[in-house]
Enzyme design. Structure first.
Site, PDB file in Angstrom:
ATOM      1  N   GLU A  75      17.337  21.357  34.128  1.00 23.51           N
ATOM      2  CA  GLU A  75      18.506  21.866  33.411  1.00 23.51           C
ATOM      3  C   GLU A  75      19.672  20.874  33.452  1.00 23.51           C
ATOM      4  OE1 GLU A  75      18.422  26.285  33.966  1.00 23.51           O
ATOM      5  OE2 GLU A  75      20.591  26.015  33.917  1.00 23.51           O
TER       6      GLU A  75
ATOM      7  N   HIS B  15      -6.558  20.006  45.103  1.00 21.37           N
ATOM      8  CA  HIS B  15      -7.816  20.499  44.543  1.00 21.37           C
ATOM      9  C   HIS B  15      -7.641  20.990  43.110  1.00 21.37           C
ATOM     10  CE1 HIS B  15      -9.771  20.078  48.444  1.00 21.37           C
ATOM     11  NE2 HIS B  15      -8.560  20.361  48.909  1.00 21.37           N
TER      12      HIS B  15
ATOM     13  N   LYS C  81      20.146  32.458  25.569  1.00 20.24           N
ATOM     14  CA  LYS C  81      20.895  33.669  25.943  1.00 20.24           C
ATOM     15  C   LYS C  81      21.534  34.277  24.684  1.00 20.24           C
ATOM     16  CE  LYS C  81      22.284  32.660  30.757  1.00 20.24           C
ATOM     17  NZ  LYS C  81      23.353  32.536  31.708  1.00 20.24           N
TER      18      LYS C  81
HETATM   19  O1  PA5 Z   1      22.258  26.800  36.309  1.00 18.22           O
HETATM   20  C1  PA5 Z   1      22.709  27.650  35.559  1.00 18.22           C
HETATM   21  O2  PA5 Z   1      23.918  27.720  35.286  1.00 18.22           O
HETATM   22  C2  PA5 Z   1      21.824  28.736  34.955  1.00 18.22           C
HETATM   23  O3  PA5 Z   1      20.486  28.489  35.056  1.00 18.22           O
HETATM   24  C3  PA5 Z   1      22.160  30.060  35.602  1.00 18.22           C
HETATM   25  O4  PA5 Z   1      21.875  30.004  36.976  1.00 18.22           O
HETATM   26  C4  PA5 Z   1      21.390  31.233  34.967  1.00 18.22           C
HETATM   27  O5  PA5 Z   1      21.375  31.141  33.580  1.00 18.22           O
HETATM   28  C5  PA5 Z   1      22.040  32.548  35.373  1.00 18.22           C
HETATM   29  O6  PA5 Z   1      23.369  32.569  34.987  1.00 18.22           O
HETATM   30  P1  PA5 Z   1      24.397  33.600  35.582  1.00 18.22           P
HETATM   31  O7  PA5 Z   1      24.708  33.240  36.977  1.00 18.22           O
HETATM   32  O8  PA5 Z   1      25.606  33.473  34.718  1.00 18.22           O
HETATM   33  O9  PA5 Z   1      23.775  34.954  35.467  1.00 18.22           O
END
Ligand code: PA5
Length: 476
Positions: free
Chosen positions: A302, A331, A445
């Site tokens: 990410e 394996h 989202k």
């Molecule tokens: O790293 C990030 O910002 C995202 O992957 C969030 O952790 C994830 O989308 C969840 O978001 P939130 O904490 O707003 O629910």
């Protein structure tokens, strides 16, 4: 936490061994020379300067978490003590960074069969992290929980994530129908102090609330209340975890590349990407550390997977993170890693001293091909297999490196988390991308909001409706 001496810290220092990334071991075509490394000095200096200059600012608030949480840590410890005394189960409702960090730390630092232990030996509530919204999963959780004895922790920074907020709505409704006014005694919120819906809801419902600092994004949040509260509930020494992170931070304060493990690891990954190594495999040889690989996958994927660089150029940057488990995946996946395309860097994580030992029993005296195992320990076996994998990869000229962990404890887990966070920030700076946003995640989202008819997302819905209909001939 008992104070950890300088000598003990040195003993617990994790090490980054990159011998097998170098041409001395895997040849000039796949490996790097000291000359290659030196040629990147300007880039490295710039990345180091950028990351150092931005510490504690913008979305780099996570760099200061080892130092600026004294007050909240005391609150967390006191809250956790109360939960441990009064509840049998602790359930995290959250996804992404809110789920992967707590899961990784639970697996690393608790008994590997924690939930199956009798309460007396467990000494902490059973632990569940509910990230997915599979209805069968939620229904099965509700089948096993004794709600009277369960504390929920809803964790979302944005307070808008569909998965987490759906889970919150379901659980809060059940809690209210069962406990009326006392429902709020079974729910703790961890969220942004100002932005988002959860903070509003938490105030209205009178929930105990912990805050996610503004400059700490989901995947960088394990060392703030997102991860610290669940860890403390489980009896983990969260001060030691923060101290391990601070120690790693100190080690990485030098711009001397060869002494800064996060910086040299970052450069080697960056140089590998430039050579077409588009896959980063994370392979702990330890069940305890297996979900560190999952957590790493989110952090790496990410943070670095970006279409544009900071100057607006289309770059399609990133490296696909893959998780593997040693020895299990020897394996299944190693065949590919050793003989498939030259598109991977493999990071092994090895543990020097395991917390338990099992000796392989004597037997099969007449069958030497089985008897050779007898009398050895399982830790000897797993570590020999790690070395064997290193050898197999290296002799096939496959770039690989190893993180050596002296033992798994709260301090070393803090070191590991912080090292990967810093390494990610350095690589992001080398790639010149925004390491801390996630427009791709937001895209998904938003499309979900549109499909569910959320106000403000009508335009997205219109666009989605205009997408070409599926062609039936392509379904068989
Ligand atoms: O790293 C990030 O910002 C995202 O992957 C969030 O952790 C994830 O989308 C969840 O978001 P939130 O904490 O707003 O629910």
């Amino acid at each position: 936490m008992a104070k950890i001496s300088k000598v003990r810290k040195e003993q617990l220092r994790i090490r980054f061994d990159y011998n097998n990334m170098m041409s001395d071991f895997i040849g000039e075509e796949q490996g790097f020379t000291l000359r290659d490394i030196a040629a990147n000095k300007k880039l490295v200096d710039k990345a180091f300067k950028t990351v150092s200059a931005n510490r504690g600012t913008g979305m780099m608030g996570w760099t200061e978490l080892p130092y600026n949480q004294a007050e909240v840590v005391e609150d967390i410890i006191a809250t956790a003590k109360n939960i441990r005394k009064n509840f049998e189960s602790f359930v995290v409702l959250g996804i992404g960074g809110s789920a992967l960090g707590p899961t990784a730390v639970f697996q690393a630092l608790c008994h590997l069969r924690h939930n199956e232990l009798p309460a007396k030996r467990r000494k902490a509530p059973k632990f569940y992290v509910e990230d997915n919204v599979d209805p069968e999963r939620m229904a099965s959780l509700l089948d096993i929980l004794d709600l009277k004895k369960t504390m929920f922790n809803v964790v979302t920074k944005s307070g808008a994530t569909s998965e987490t907020m759906s889970q919150y709505l379901i659980i809060m409704d059940i809690l209210k129908s069962k406990f009326g006014d006392k429902a709020s005694e079974h729910m703790i919120a961890t969220t942004s102090s100002e932005k988002g819906n959860l903070i509003k809801i938490a105030k209205e419902e009178g929930l105990k609330t912990f805050y996610i600092p503004d400059g700490v994004g989901g995947r960088f949040s394990e060392l703030c209340p997102v991860g610290l509260l669940p860890a403390a509930v489980l009896g983990i020494d969260i001060k030691a975890m923060l101290s391990g992170a601070a120690y790693m931070d100190k080690l990485c304060k030098t711009k001397d590349l060869r002494k800064n493990p996060a910086l040299i690891a970052a450069l080697l990954q960056y140089m590998s990407m430039k050579k077409g190594k588009n896959i980063s495999v994370m392979m702990p040889y330890s069940d305890g550390l297996r979900y560190i690989a999952d957590w790493y996958c989110q952090l790496w994927g990410e943070s670095l997977g970006k279409a544009e660089d900071l100057n607006g150029n289309t770059v399609y940057a990133g490296q696909t993170p893959v998780k593997a488990l040693g020895v299990t995946d020897q394996h299944s996946q190693i065949q590919l890693y050793r003989e498939g395309p030259f598109d991977k860097v493999i990071t092994l994580i090895g543990v020097e001293n395991f917390r338990a030992e099992v000796t392989i029993s004597e037997g099969c005296k007449d069958i030497p091909d089985v008897n050779f195992l007898c009398g050895h320990t399982m830790s000897e076996l797993i570590n020999s297999e790690r070395k064997a994998t290193e050898y197999a990869l290296t002799t096939a000229n496959r770039p690989n490196c190893t993180i050596i962990v002296p033992e798994i404890n709260a301090f070393t887990v803090g070191e590991i988390l912080y090292m990967f966070e810093l390494e990610t920030a350095y690589v992001g700076a080398m790639l010149n991308v925004n390491t801390f946003n996630q427009p791709g995640v937001e895209g998904g989202k938003n499309a979900t909001y549109a499909l569910f008819g959320r106000k403000g997302y009508e335009k997205t819905k219109e666009e989605m409706d205009k997408a070409p209909a599926k062609i039936q001939e392509y379904v068989c």
